[in-house]
Design a protein around this motif. Structure first.
Motif, mmCIF file in Angstrom:
data_model
loop_
_atom_site.group_PDB
_atom_site.id
_atom_site.type_symbol
_atom_site.label_atom_id
_atom_site.label_comp_id
_atom_site.label_asym_id
_atom_site.label_seq_id
_atom_site.Cartn_x
_atom_site.Cartn_y
_atom_site.Cartn_z
ATOM 1 N N VAL A 1 -1.346 0.234 -1.635
ATOM 2 C CA VAL A 1 -2.595 0.922 -1.313
ATOM 3 C C VAL A 1 -2.720 0.944 0.206
ATOM 4 O O VAL A 1 -2.465 -0.056 0.875
ATOM 5 N N SER A 2 -3.112 2.106 0.726
ATOM 6 C CA SER A 2 -3.369 2.247 2.157
ATOM 7 C C SER A 2 -4.735 2.884 2.342
ATOM 8 O O SER A 2 -5.220 3.604 1.468
ATOM 9 N N MET B 1 -2.898 -1.826 3.270
ATOM 10 C CA MET B 1 -3.788 -2.844 2.708
ATOM 11 C C MET B 1 -2.954 -3.941 2.059
ATOM 12 O O MET B 1 -1.802 -3.716 1.669
ATOM 13 N N ARG B 2 -3.550 -5.123 1.945
ATOM 14 C CA ARG B 2 -2.867 -6.273 1.319
ATOM 15 C C ARG B 2 -3.548 -6.613 0.013
ATOM 16 O O ARG B 2 -4.771 -6.547 -0.101
ATOM 17 N N ARG B 3 -2.736 -7.034 -0.954
ATOM 18 C CA ARG B 3 -3.257 -7.412 -2.269
ATOM 19 C C ARG B 3 -3.323 -8.922 -2.374
ATOM 20 O O ARG B 3 -2.358 -9.623 -2.092
ATOM 21 N N ASP B 4 -4.467 -9.428 -2.809
ATOM 22 C CA ASP B 4 -4.635 -10.847 -3.094
ATOM 23 C C ASP B 4 -4.140 -11.068 -4.521
ATOM 24 O O ASP B 4 -4.744 -10.560 -5.470
ATOM 25 N N VAL C 1 -2.974 5.681 -2.930
ATOM 26 C CA VAL C 1 -2.558 4.694 -3.928
ATOM 27 C C VAL C 1 -1.247 5.139 -4.575
ATOM 28 O O VAL C 1 -1.147 6.251 -5.104
ATOM 29 N N LYS C 2 -0.259 4.261 -4.541
ATOM 30 C CA LYS C 2 1.039 4.520 -5.160
ATOM 31 C C LYS C 2 1.065 3.774 -6.491
ATOM 32 O O LYS C 2 0.961 2.540 -6.512
ATOM 33 N N VAL D 1 3.830 7.948 -8.598
ATOM 34 C CA VAL D 1 3.148 9.037 -7.900
ATOM 35 C C VAL D 1 2.222 8.460 -6.835
ATOM 36 O O VAL D 1 1.816 7.298 -6.910
ATOM 37 N N THR D 2 1.889 9.275 -5.859
ATOM 38 C CA THR D 2 0.958 8.887 -4.815
ATOM 39 C C THR D 2 -0.301 9.728 -4.954
ATOM 40 O O THR D 2 -0.225 10.960 -4.960
ATOM 41 N N ASN D 3 -1.430 9.073 -5.087
ATOM 42 C CA ASN D 3 -2.719 9.748 -5.236
ATOM 43 C C ASN D 3 -3.609 9.417 -4.055
ATOM 44 O O ASN D 3 -3.666 8.271 -3.612
ATOM 45 N N LYS D 4 -4.338 10.422 -3.565
ATOM 46 C CA LYS D 4 -5.369 10.205 -2.541
ATOM 47 C C LYS D 4 -6.695 10.227 -3.275
ATOM 48 O O LYS D 4 -7.037 11.224 -3.919
ATOM 49 N N VAL D 5 -7.424 9.111 -3.205
ATOM 50 C CA VAL D 5 -8.640 8.963 -4.004
ATOM 51 C C VAL D 5 -9.809 8.469 -3.162
ATOM 52 O O VAL D 5 -9.636 7.833 -2.127
#
Length: 67
Positions: A4-5, A15-18, A41-42, A52-56
């Motif tokens: 996620v960016s 972004m980093r995932r916890d 979001v990938k 896929v890559t989505n822009k949300v």
């Protein structure tokens, strides 16, 4: 999600995932406040059987902009 960016000012902030909570986050300067943004979001999409890559938009946002 695999990654996620944050898309802000025409650039991507990774972004980093916890791993404990599954929450994605990024920290930035106060100048980010109030600017339009969206997430890139990938993800694996079973319907097409590929990543896929989505822009949300942010599901917790209080306003949206056009496009």
């Amino acid at each position: 999600a695999q990654s996620v960016s944050l898309e802000l000012d025409g650039s991507l902030k990774r972004m980093r995932r916890d791993d404990a909570t599954g929450v994605w986050s990024v920290t930035g300067p106060a100048s980010w406040r109030g600017k339009p943004y969206r997430y890139v979001v990938k993800v694996w999409a079973p319907s097409v059987r590929e990543v896929v890559t989505n822009k949300v938009t942010d599901p917790y946002s209080v306003a949206l902009t056009a496009n």
